[in-house]
Design a protein around this motif. Structure first.
Motif, PDB file in Angstrom:
ATOM      1  N   ASP A 131       0.772  -1.144   0.081  1.00  0.00           N
ATOM      2  CA  ASP A 131      -0.021   0.070  -0.074  1.00  0.00           C
ATOM      3  C   ASP A 131       0.919   1.242  -0.029  1.00  0.00           C
ATOM      4  N   GLY A 132       2.148   1.135   0.244  1.00  0.00           N
ATOM      5  CA  GLY A 132       2.857   2.225   0.260  1.00  0.00           C
ATOM      6  C   GLY A 132       3.251   3.113  -1.067  1.00  0.00           C
ATOM      7  N   GLY A 133       4.317   4.010  -0.717  1.00  0.00           N
ATOM      8  CA  GLY A 133       4.785   4.787  -1.941  1.00  0.00           C
ATOM      9  C   GLY A 133       5.702   3.854  -2.714  1.00  0.00           C
ATOM     10  N   PRO A 134       6.519   4.642  -3.776  1.00  0.00           N
ATOM     11  CA  PRO A 134       7.370   3.867  -4.532  1.00  0.00           C
ATOM     12  C   PRO A 134       8.545   3.443  -3.775  1.00  0.00           C
TER      13      PRO A 134
ATOM     14  N   GLU B 150      11.490   1.540  -8.068  1.00  0.00           N
ATOM     15  CA  GLU B 150      10.258   1.940  -8.799  1.00  0.00           C
ATOM     16  C   GLU B 150      10.726   3.426  -9.375  1.00  0.00           C
TER      17      GLU B 150
ATOM     18  N   ILE C 105      11.081   4.688 -13.087  1.00  0.00           N
ATOM     19  CA  ILE C 105      10.087   5.721 -13.821  1.00  0.00           C
ATOM     20  C   ILE C 105      11.064   6.636 -14.284  1.00  0.00           C
TER      21      ILE C 105
ATOM     22  N   THR D 185       4.152  10.304   2.020  1.00  0.00           N
ATOM     23  CA  THR D 185       3.796  10.403   3.360  1.00  0.00           C
ATOM     24  C   THR D 185       4.654   9.719   4.016  1.00  0.00           C
ATOM     25  N   PRO D 186       5.339  10.454   5.102  1.00  0.00           N
ATOM     26  CA  PRO D 186       6.152   9.493   6.114  1.00  0.00           C
ATOM     27  C   PRO D 186       5.654   8.670   7.016  1.00  0.00           C
TER      28      PRO D 186
ATOM     29  N   PHE E 177       4.743  15.619 -14.408  1.00  0.00           N
ATOM     30  CA  PHE E 177       3.482  15.301 -13.643  1.00  0.00           C
ATOM     31  C   PHE E 177       3.323  14.276 -12.819  1.00  0.00           C
ATOM     32  N   VAL E 178       3.809  12.923 -13.329  1.00  0.00           N
ATOM     33  CA  VAL E 178       3.828  12.082 -12.539  1.00  0.00           C
ATOM     34  C   VAL E 178       4.755  12.133 -11.386  1.00  0.00           C
TER      35      VAL E 178
ATOM     36  N   TRP F 298       3.341  14.212  -8.873  1.00  0.00           N
ATOM     37  CA  TRP F 298       2.556  13.518  -8.045  1.00  0.00           C
ATOM     38  C   TRP F 298       3.035  12.447  -6.910  1.00  0.00           C
ATOM     39  N   MET F 299       4.084  11.846  -7.314  1.00  0.00           N
ATOM     40  CA  MET F 299       4.849  11.183  -6.326  1.00  0.00           C
ATOM     41  C   MET F 299       5.332  11.930  -5.229  1.00  0.00           C
TER      42      MET F 299
ATOM     43  N   LEU G  25       3.471  14.944 -19.061  1.00  0.00           N
ATOM     44  CA  LEU G  25       3.027  13.591 -18.357  1.00  0.00           C
ATOM     45  C   LEU G  25       4.151  13.341 -17.332  1.00  0.00           C
TER      46      LEU G  25
ATOM     47  N   THR H 297       2.306  13.211  -2.741  1.00  0.00           N
ATOM     48  CA  THR H 297       1.663  11.976  -2.019  1.00  0.00           C
ATOM     49  C   THR H 297       2.515  11.612  -0.844  1.00  0.00           C
TER      50      THR H 297
END
Lengths: 193, 311
Positions: A72-75, A79, A83, A191-192, A181-182, A185-186, A178, A189
């Motif tokens: 559920d976490g971030g990248p 990753e 990207i 969140t520590p 933008f991605v 977004w990373m 794009l 979002t």
């Protein structure tokens, strides 16, 4: 220059002068990204050290600390790396296929260096997240990320737009939009834990 | 107006032989670029192929696709031919996919023998990222309303979204093209689209889902279902109108089954995306995983909760 005068057995001069030269070149390119003007420095003397440093920094900062819930976490570090590099290669291939006259590594160099504003945004976001959370926290981060995102786009377009035929500029610039933008977004979002 | 000129132009080389042998073939409405050099697409009613350079370009494309062996697939120039589009052309194709009209095949009127890979590739990439991002945004907005929901960036959804969209947009056209080729072997009067044209049709038909997915952010269920149904109708209509001239010659049963399968797959994709990325959240706070660990102190609570510790 100075290399001719180096004494052969002296480790300090045989490694530190080229290193300082490279670091200065990287720093100079950073300044070119921060104050984008139409100049050929980024294109002519391309190097991939700057993008590598920036990508590793960004990936380290974006990596989540604990692995309490892997799904559920971030990248993850890999990753982010994939990207950034895969995205940059895809955009470069796209602009070459559309008929742009920029070389492969020059384009990678430009795209990589123009991540610098977003890396600075990540630093700022991490500092802001140390403070009290809340909507003001979020608005500050949003504002910073939007500004840096616009800066990245302007910087990369200043270097890349001229290499495309005029009726395809938008087709070449949209993937850059794009891509950043991605990444924004990373950053937003993050969140520590 | 230009029909006579185009006939004169086409009767230049191979079309002469073709017309002599099989006069009925000129009325087939397909963009078949077989080695027979069948370029009688100008026979289509209301065809707007007025300009001669369009004809020349279709000849050039025909040559490129005929002599596919010479610029081999290992050369860069081979792939460059698939990105030979301008901004205005891409925008026109997108507009054409948004407004399908019966009788207007996308391949015939928009692609005109020049399929491109730019549109399908970047539309799929955009759709995959928009799906993952708006799905995450929905979770964020829900967390604002109900603080007990645990927000997380859910980055794995990007991978899921991109794999799903790309597989759909490339494997389904492959299957469809294979199927049509097989039917063409059975019934020769059927038309045929090349693989790239099929990929193009599917790719551009997915564009209408991008604004729909953004609309799904609004947490009003009937609006979500309405916009989803509208997008699905437009997209599937575009596909059906494009495929109809090709499968018309086939038997009723086969044509009906093929078109229903196409529409059904499209509907499955839309609903799958809706359910996976926009999971309806339970109204009550979720019980299990957040009571096992001590609740995170400050990050998850909204700032309006009174802090009794503060002086």
């Amino acid at each position: 220059m100075a290399e001719a005068v180096e004494s052969p057995g002296d480790p300090e001069t045989t490694t530190s002068r080229p290193l300082m030269r490279d670091l200065k070149a990287v720093g100079k390119k950073f300044m070119h990204v921060l104050y984008p003007r139409k100049s050929n420095t980024l294109l002519r003397d391309w190097d991939l050290w700057g993008p590598l440093i920036l990508c590793v920094t960004l990936a380290l900062m974006l990596q989540r600390g604990s692995v309490d819930s892997e799904k559920d976490g971030g990248p993850q570090f890999a990753e982010v790396f994939v990207i950034v590099w895969f995205g940059a290669v895809t955009i470069t291939l796209n602009s070459k296929l559309l008929g742009g006259n920029i070389s492969f590594f020059q384009s990678l160099c430009v795209l990589g260096y123009c991540i610098l504003p977003l890396t600075m945004a990540m630093l700022v976001c991490r500092l802001v997240l140390l403070a009290e959370p809340g909507p003001i926290n979020f608005m500050v981060r949003l504002f910073v990320v939007i500004i840096m995102f616009a800066w990245s786009i302007v910087a990369s377009t200043a270097f890349l737009a001229d290499s495309q035929p005029p009726n395809r500029k938008a087709l070449a610039v949209y993937p850059v939009f794009l891509f950043y933008f991605v990444i924004s977004w990373m950053i937003l979002t993050f969140t520590p834990q | 107006m230009a029909a006579a000129d185009e006939l004169a132009f086409h009767e230049f080389e191979e079309a002469t032989n073709l017309l002599a042998q099989t006069p009925n073939e000129t009325t087939t409405r397909s963009d078949q670029l077989s080695p027979k050099g069948h370029v009688a697409v100008a026979m289509d009613s209301g065809g707007s192929y007025g300009a001669e350079d369009e004809v020349e370009e279709s000849d050039k494309t025909m040559l490129l696709q005929e002599e596919k062996q010479q610029p081999g697939f290992w050369t860069f120039g081979y792939y460059q031919s698939f990105f030979d589009v301008d901004t205005s052309q891409v925008l026109d194709r997108i507009k054409g996919s948004l407004l399908p009209r019966p009788g207007h095949s996308f391949v015939r009127h928009q692609l005109r023998n020049r399929p491109d890979l730019y549109g399908p590739f970047w539309i799929c990439a955009t759709l995959a990222f928009v799906l993952a991002i708006t799905g995450n945004l929905t979770l964020l907005l829900a967390q604002r309303r109900d603080p007990s929901i645990h927000y997380s960036p859910q980055f794995h959804k990007v991978t899921v979204a991109s794999v799903t969209i790309y597989c759909y947009a490339w494997l389904v056209p492959l299957a469809l093209w294979g199927f049509l080729r097989w039917r063409k072997g059975v019934r020769e009067r059927m038309g045929l689209y090349t693989f790239l044209e099929t990929v193009c049709v599917y790719g551009y038909s997915l564009f209408v889902f991008i604004p729909t997915v953004v609309l799904w952010l609004v947490p009003v269920p009937w609006l979500q279902w309405l916009s989803g149904a509208l997008a699905l109708a437009l997209s599937a209509a575009g596909l059906v109108f494009t495929l109809w001239p090709v499968v018309r010659e086939d038997s009723r049963l086969a044509a009906g089954v093929l078109l229903s399968v196409v529409v059904l797959l499209h509907a499955l994709l839309a609903m799958g995306c809706k359910f996976y990325f926009f999971q309806p959240l339970p109204p009550e706070p979720m019980a299990s995983p957040h009571q096992a660990t001590p609740p995170p102190p400050a990050t998850m609570l909204p700032p309006t909760l009174p802090r009794s510790v503060a002086a």
